[in-house]
Design a protein around this motif. Sequence first.
Motif, PDB file in Angstrom:
ATOM      1  N   GLY A  62      31.089 -80.420 -23.121  1.00  0.00           N
ATOM      2  CA  GLY A  62      30.270 -80.141 -22.193  1.00  0.00           C
ATOM      3  C   GLY A  62      30.893 -78.847 -21.302  1.00  0.00           C
ATOM      4  N   HIS A  63      32.154 -78.628 -21.620  1.00  0.00           N
ATOM      5  CA  HIS A  63      32.805 -77.565 -20.620  1.00  0.00           C
ATOM      6  C   HIS A  63      32.000 -76.172 -20.902  1.00  0.00           C
ATOM      7  CE1 HIS A  63      35.885 -75.683 -18.237  1.00  0.00           C
ATOM      8  NE2 HIS A  63      36.266 -74.802 -19.498  1.00  0.00           N
ATOM      9  N   ALA A  81      32.847 -77.117 -26.397  1.00  0.00           N
ATOM     10  CA  ALA A  81      31.470 -77.059 -26.171  1.00  0.00           C
ATOM     11  C   ALA A  81      31.250 -78.741 -26.443  1.00  0.00           C
ATOM     12  CB  ALA A  81      30.729 -76.775 -27.407  1.00  0.00           C
ATOM     13  N   VAL A 126      28.592 -74.469 -22.506  1.00  0.00           N
ATOM     14  CA  VAL A 126      27.130 -74.536 -22.835  1.00  0.00           C
ATOM     15  C   VAL A 126      26.745 -73.668 -24.148  1.00  0.00           C
ATOM     16  CG1 VAL A 126      24.657 -74.765 -22.248  1.00  0.00           C
ATOM     17  CG2 VAL A 126      26.698 -75.517 -20.547  1.00  0.00           C
ATOM     18  N   ARG A 127      26.256 -74.322 -25.254  1.00  0.00           N
ATOM     19  CA  ARG A 127      25.902 -73.287 -26.305  1.00  0.00           C
ATOM     20  C   ARG A 127      24.734 -72.644 -25.721  1.00  0.00           C
ATOM     21  NH1 ARG A 127      26.000 -75.571 -32.190  1.00  0.00           N
ATOM     22  NH2 ARG A 127      25.984 -73.367 -32.693  1.00  0.00           N
ATOM     23  N   LYS A 141      27.663 -64.480 -21.363  1.00  0.00           N
ATOM     24  CA  LYS A 141      28.028 -65.521 -20.730  1.00  0.00           C
ATOM     25  C   LYS A 141      29.734 -65.439 -20.431  1.00  0.00           C
ATOM     26  CE  LYS A 141      24.623 -68.393 -19.749  1.00  0.00           C
ATOM     27  NZ  LYS A 141      24.327 -68.866 -18.301  1.00  0.00           N
TER      28      LYS A 141
END
Length: 239
Positions: free
Chosen positions: A191-192, A188, A194-195, A213
């Motif tokens: 940026g791999h 997270a 996304v929350r 997801k």
Amino acid sequence: MRVDILGITVDKYSMQETVEQIRKAVEDRVRIRVVTANPEMIYASGRDERLKVLINSADIVTADGIGVVWAARQLGTPVQERVTGIDLVQALFPVADRRNWRIFLLGGKPGIAHRAGIQIALKYPGIAWDESHGYFSTEEEAYVLEKIRCFQPDILLVGLGAPRQEYWIVEHPGLATVSLGVGGSLDALAGHVVRAPERVQTFQLEWLYRLLKEPWRWKRQSVLPRFVIKILWQRFNTF
């Protein structure tokens, strides 16, 4: 104070109080170990006495997830709020930035920890950081350990997945002032992954967002109904 949830004692600290406990440990050079206990880990400890002892012996055990918060409320000893690994790490960064802490990132696939470190540095330039991916072999582990020792981190974030990361931290004591298992938080931070949007987090439905997801997570989350049943059974036998 701690609340007993299926034999696991979870601290009742708020996020701010948890951050303060960690800040004191770093400033006073008192080595501590932090476990973020989610429902899956708590449930698994019921069949693994070694894991139960490992969690309960940690200096801080946080309520990682709304399921743990719900459980504590059901048992009549509510915790103040959930303190997840990713949220705790992000709450620590401003403090680390002001005090120029040294943070080592360990975990994830090759490149993930490095990207996470770059993102942290862009926002918090006062933090010194180093990293290593989590896909090291037994032969490479000695190099990773030496790298961490040479860096002398104030905070060691270990993202090897639970409970492997918890066992790894215990098996290699003294690497940092504060050692914290963070699961997939490095993904997270890089940026791999996304929350969930803030609105989803506010309604405490991040678990559902992640399941949609990442459908493969259903195997892990299938534990949740069994966790609920065990909590209700503990409540029935307590009151």
